[in-house]
Design an enzyme around this catalytic site. Structure first.
Site, PDB file in Angstrom:
ATOM      1  N   ARG A  35       0.804  -1.224   0.000  1.00  0.00           N
ATOM      2  CA  ARG A  35       0.000   0.000   0.000  1.00  0.00           C
ATOM      3  C   ARG A  35       0.836   1.272   0.000  1.00  0.00           C
ATOM      4  NH1 ARG A  35      -4.387  -0.805   4.637  1.00  0.00           N
ATOM      5  NH2 ARG A  35      -2.707  -1.946   5.663  1.00  0.00           N
ATOM      6  N   LYS A 195      -9.123 -20.560  15.739  1.00  0.00           N
ATOM      7  CA  LYS A 195      -8.048 -20.855  16.699  1.00  0.00           C
ATOM      8  C   LYS A 195      -7.455 -19.579  17.287  1.00  0.00           C
ATOM      9  CE  LYS A 195      -4.930 -19.697  13.521  1.00  0.00           C
ATOM     10  NZ  LYS A 195      -4.018 -18.548  13.576  1.00  0.00           N
ATOM     11  N   ASN A 260      -1.634 -13.324  18.286  1.00  0.00           N
ATOM     12  CA  ASN A 260      -2.776 -13.497  19.169  1.00  0.00           C
ATOM     13  C   ASN A 260      -2.360 -14.035  20.539  1.00  0.00           C
ATOM     14  OD1 ASN A 260      -5.343 -12.855  17.547  1.00  0.00           O
ATOM     15  ND2 ASN A 260      -4.160 -14.116  16.136  1.00  0.00           N
TER      16      ASN A 260
END
Length: 285
Positions: A35, A195, A260
Site C-alpha cells: 500500500r 483458533k 494473538n
C-alpha cells in the site's frame, strides 16, 4: 524445466512477503502489492522488506508496486494476504483487472461478522461471476518468521478446484515448506480463524501462571468447541485433526511468534487492550 507462472501476491506484510519469496524462489514471476509507494521502492532497490523481514534476502523475481491494478493484470494466480479487516474492500477492486482464467486464493485467516462470511465466500461473492470455482484458501501453522528462516513448515491449500490445488502445491513447495491439499475449504478456513480466539486465551493463561495442565485443558476443549461450530457450518470434523486444525491450533496457542498469543499474554499481565494492541503492532517476524 519450471513452467513459469505469473503470480500476484497482495499484501506486503509478514506472511505475504514469505509467500512471494517462496513462489519467486521456484522461478515464477511474482508481483507484490504493497500500500506504500516508499515500501515498494525500498523492496525493489534493496531486495528486502525492511518493515517485516530485514534478514530475508528476496528473490530477484519479485517486483513490488503500490498499483493494485498493475499487479493483478495478467496474473494467473492471485494470493491475497491482506489483513482481514480490509479484505472486503480489496476484493471488489480486483474485478476490472482479472481474467476469467485467474485463480484467487485467500491467505488471510479471519471471518467477516456481518453477514457471517469466510474469506473465500467474500471472493466468490464479488468475483465468482468472473472466475467461477477457481477459488481457494491457504491455511496452516505458518509462523512467517520461521518460514523466512527456512525452518520446516507445512500448510494446506483447500479448494473444490483440483487444478488450483495441484498448481499451488507446485508454486509454493520447497525443501522446507510442504503443501498439502484438502477439498474442505469451509473447514480449513474456519479452523484458521477460530483458533485465534483460543490463542489469546492461552497467552492470558501463561501470563497468569495457571500451569501446563490448564493449557492442555484449554487446547483440547478448544478443539472440541471449534470443530462442533464448524460442523454446524457444514465442515468436515476430520479436517480439525489435521494440519489446518490441530497443527495450527498448537503452533498459534504456544508460540511467542503468534500475535494473538502475545496479545493474550499482554492482557494477562494487566495491560489494557489498547496498550496490548500497540505492543503486537510492532513488526517482530
Amino acid at each position: 524445466m519450471t513452467d513459469i507462472k505469473q503470480v500476484a501476491v497482495l499484501g506486503g506484510g509478514s506472511f505475504g512477503t514469505v509467500l512471494a519469496n517462496l513462489a519467486a524462489s521456484n522461478g515464477h514471476e511474482v508481483r507484490l502489492w504493497v500500500r506504500d509507494a516508499d515500501q515498494a521502492l525500498r523492496i525493489n532497490s534493496e531486495g528486502v522488506n525492511t518493515s517485516y523481514h530485514p534478514e530475508l534476502q528476496l528473490s530477484e523475481n519479485i517486483s513490488a508496486s503500490e498499483d493494485l491494478g498493475g499487479v493483478v493484470n495478467g496474473a494467473e494466480y492471485i494470493l491475497v494476504a491482506t489483513p482481514s479487516s480490509i479484505f472486503n474492500k480489496i476484493i471488489p477492486r480486483l474485478e476490472p483487472h482479472i481474467d476469467s482464467s485467474a485463480f484467487v486464493i485467500s491467505c488471510t485467516k479471519g471471518i467477516q461478522p456481518d453477514p457471517f462470511s469466510t474469506m473465500t465466500e467474500i471472493i466468490s461473492k464479488h468475483l465468482g461471476h468472473v472466475i467461477g470455482d477457481k477459488v481457494g484458501a491457504l491455511s496452516g501453522p505458518n509462523l512467517a518468521k520461521e518460514i523466512a528462516d527456512q525452518k520446516i513448515a507445512g500448510t494446506v491449500i483447500a479448494s473444490s478446484n483440483k487444478t488450483l490445488s495441484s498448481e499451488i502445491k507446485t508454486i509454493l513447495s520447497s525443501n522446507t515448506f510442504k503443501v498439502f491439499s484438502s477439498a474442505d475449504t469451509q473447514g480449513v478456513e474456519l479452523a484458521g480463524a477460530l483458533k485465534n480466539i483460543y490463542a489469546i486465551i492461552c497467552g492470558m493463561a501463561d501470563a497468569l501462571g495457571v500451569g501446563e495442565n490448564a493449557v492442555g485443558l484449554i487446547l483440547t476443549r478448544s478443539m472440541a468447541e471449534m470443530s462442533r461450530f464448524a460442523v454446524a457450518k457444514g465442515a468436515n470434523p476430520i479436517t480439525f485433526l489435521g494440519l489446518a486444525g490441530m497443527g495450527d491450533l498448537v503452533a498459534t496457542c504456544t508460540s511467542n511468534l503468534s500475535r494473538n498469543y502475545k496479545l493474550g499474554y499482554h492482557l494477562g499481565t494487566g495491560l489494557s487492550l489498547e496498550l496490548s494492541l500497540i505492543h503486537i503492532s510492532e513488526p517482530t517476524r
